[in-house]
Each structure stands twice: as C-alpha cells, then as structure tokens.
Design an enzyme around this catalytic site. Structure first.
Site, short mmCIF file in Angstrom:
data_model
loop_
_atom_site.label_atom_id
_atom_site.label_comp_id
_atom_site.label_asym_id
_atom_site.label_seq_id
_atom_site.Cartn_x
_atom_site.Cartn_y
_atom_site.Cartn_z
CB ILE A 19 6.42 -2.88 3.98
CG1 ILE A 19 5.32 -2.45 4.99
CG2 ILE A 19 6.85 -1.85 2.85
CD1 ILE A 19 4.86 -3.52 5.72
CB SER A 41 11.09 -4.23 -8.92
OG SER A 41 11.73 -5.05 -7.93
CE LYS A 101 8.33 2.42 10.41
NZ LYS A 101 9.15 1.13 10.48
#
Ligand code: NAP
Length: 332
Positions: A19, A41, A101
């Site tokens: 995402i 990361s 979310k």
C-alpha cells in the site's frame, strides 16, 4: 507583495509494502502537501524500485526518529498488529500520525491511541480510504433523513490477487477477510442515517490459519430507528469478477428526495460508483489517497484529529457474537 507558498511538511513512511508503494508514494507526490523525507523498511524493501533512490531508508522507526528530529509527520503503513506501539512512539516523539486501516488490532489499543494523541497534542488521523470517494459522500447525503429498509453488502475478492504471500493477514491479529471487509463497514457507518448492531455472524477459518477467510454478518438498527436490516457477505476466495458492492433499499424520501415509491441505491466498485433506481449517477476515478493526504494536512493545520472507531467495533462485535467454523486449509 507576493505571498510565498508554505513549504510542504516532511513525512516518513513506516512500513514500505504494497500500500505504501501503490498508493501513498504517488498520492504524496500528486498532492505536494508533504515531502517524503524517509522510509522505514525493516528488511530493506527497495525504495529505488519505487523511484525514490534519494530518500533515506531506515531499518526501524526508532532509528528514523533519532536521525531526523525535525520530521513533521509519519504515515504508519504496516500490518495492524504492530501499529499501536509504532503510533505511540511517533506521537511521543512529537510527530503527527496518519495510520492505515484497520487502525489497531484491538479496541483498547485504539482508545489508548486517542489518549496518546491528546497527551502529545498532535494530530492522529485514522484513515478509512474507502470513504474518500465522491459516490460515498453522495450516498450519505441522499440517505440523510431517509428510512433504510435493507442494505446488502457483498465484498468478495481474491486474496491471492490482492494480498499475494501476505501471511500476516491469516495470522492472529491480521483480520483475515475483515481486512477488506472493514472497508465496507467503514462506508456503511459513514452513509447510514442511524447506527446498526451486529446480531449474528458466521466466521469460517481455514484449518491451518487463525483468521476468517469468509464471513457473513446480520446487523440491525435499534428499535424505532431509521435503519432496518443489513447483511454482509465477505469472501476472500472470489475468482473472476471481483465484487465490492452495497445495495440499499429505502422506503422513505431522504432530505435530497431520492424518488417517490421507494428508492434503490447501488454503491458499487468499492464505493466509486453510484446508481439510483438503476440509473448511473456518479462514477469517478479512484483518488482516495490524494483525499487522505489533503485531509491529513487540513487536520494538522486545524490542530485537530480524526479517529472513528465504529468500523473496528463492528468487526470486534462480529467476533464476539459469531459462530466460528473450520473450513478447508488455505495455501497460497
Ligand atoms: P505488506 O505489503 O505486507 O506491507 C507491510 C509492510 O510493513 C512490509 O513492508 C513490512 O516490512 C512492514 N513492517 C512490518 N513491521 C514493521 C515495523 N515494525 N516497522 C516498520 N515496518 C514494518 O502489507 P500492505 O498490503 O501494504 O498492508 C499494510 C496495511 O495497509 C494493512 O493494514 C492493510 O489493511 C492496509 N491496506 C492495504 C491495501 C492493499 O491493497 N494491500 C489497501 C488499503 C490498505 P518488511 O517486509 O521489511 O518486514
């Protein structure tokens, strides 16, 4: 005298997976309100592939916060299980925080995040991306003041296509089919003129996994409210055409007048298209994440926050009242 444009706020993305690459990076570039100043990361996901060779990469948020004390904001794009600790750490470091979310793994975590944001006096924005569609807002406007007799959610997609290899989604705390399903519930809670409660649910968990791969829910408005029944069918094994629809039958005329003799609204394609009584009314290209970053920027400017727990509450309620069934093992 010329007025200078304010400099974009600096932002770090924490969790550089699907995402972050597919949506956050392009939306940050397109809106120009934030400057991507760092990426976290843990296993060295390559920002060069995302055209970000000049953006520093850190192995942990802690390292990033220490190295860049002037950073204004972070966007937490990890799976939900680790979101709480990262969000608290960022708020305590004085950053404004945008969270993907679902906003937390549990309701208590989410409530404590609100306390942390208030204590830090920083913006906390729990983004529900599916709400950032013009058709969702149009549906909400049309249902205001209407009576909703029935709504049927059908949210069926192929997990192998949209979440390839993401084992976290089927591990405890990963939400399973509620990961996409909660998007439908975020739309539902936005558009309905009154709240619903979960009365019944069935959750199907693969024999070799922890979270549901399919679920059905039956919800109701409370006695005397403007909402009757709502059903939801969530499936993660949908082949062929992918379905993200909410069909709404009303028997009242809303504030905007949705038509005499009963009106039917079909919100389809994940909330991007709306038809009324079978007539297409609105179809706009997906610009959800640009809307999210504009809203985040507004919230920061207004020293405000936006955290709506209702979609997560419905998922938690389905888990509380639902019947759990074991189904076929799942392998990628
Ligand atoms: P993903 O591809 O698995 O990416 C998650 C990333 O989080 C991985 O790159 C992982 O890094 C990183 N990560 C894990 N723990 C971390 C930590 N402690 N600190 C920093 N980074 C950490 O998952 P995704 O699909 O992007 O989904 C992430 C979230 O976005 C989920 O909550 C999902 O519901 C939401 N979302 C996803 C989509 C979608 O279409 N995929 C759409 C909307 C919203 P390593 O691999 O290096 O461990």
């Amino acid at each position: 005298m010329t007025r200078s444009t304010p400099a974009p706020l600096t932002l770090g993305i924490v969790g550089f997976g699907k995402i972050a690459r597919d949506q956050h990076v392009p939306a940050i570039a397109a809106t120009g309100l934030f400057r991507l100043a760092a990426v976290v990361s843990p296993h060295g996901g390559a920002p060069e592939e995302a055209g970000l060779s000049d953006v520093p990469v850190f192995r942990s948020q802690t390292e990033m916060l220490a190295a860049l004390p002037g950073l204004d904001a972070v966007a937490i794009c990890t799976p939900p299980a680790v979101r709480h600790a990262l969000t608290v750490e960022a708020l305590r470091a004085g950053k404004h925080v945008l969270i993907e979310k679902p906003p937390a793994a549990t309701l208590t975590e989410l409530r404590l995040l609100l306390d942390a944001a208030e204590g830090a006096k920083r913006t906390l924005f729990a983004a529900w991306h599916s709400r950032f569609n013009a058709a969702v807002e149009e549906t909400r406007r049309r249902l205001a003041g209407a009576t909703v007799r029935h709504a049927a959610i059908t949210w069926k997609e192929d997990v192998r296509r949209w979440h390839p290899g993401q084992d976290w989604i089927f591990a405890a705390g990963g939400f399973g089919v509620f990961d996409p399903g909660i998007n439908a519930l975020s739309i539902l809670t936005e558009i309905l003129p009154a709240p619903v409660v979960v009365r019944d649910a069935e959750l199907r968990v693969p024999a070799n996994r922890d979270t549901p791969i399919a679920a059905t829910l039956r919800m109701e408005g409370v006695a005397g409210s403007a909402v009757g029944t709502v059903t939801a069918a969530f499936d993660f094994l949908q082949q062929g055409e992918q379905t993200w629809t909410i069909a709404i039958e009303t028997d009242g005329i809303g504030a905007e007048g949705i038509g005499a003799g009963g009106g039917r609204l079909d919100l389809t394609h994940g909330g991007t298209r709306l038809s009324v009584d079978g007539v297409p009314m609105l179809a706009e290209p997906d610009a959800e994440y640009q809307g999210i970053y504009r809203r985040f920027h507004h919230l920061i400017a207004d020293a405000a926050g936006d955290v709506d727990a209702r979609p997560l509450q419905l998922v938690a309620d389905a888990c509380l009242v639902g019947r759990w069934r074991t189904t076929d093992a799942f392998h990628w």
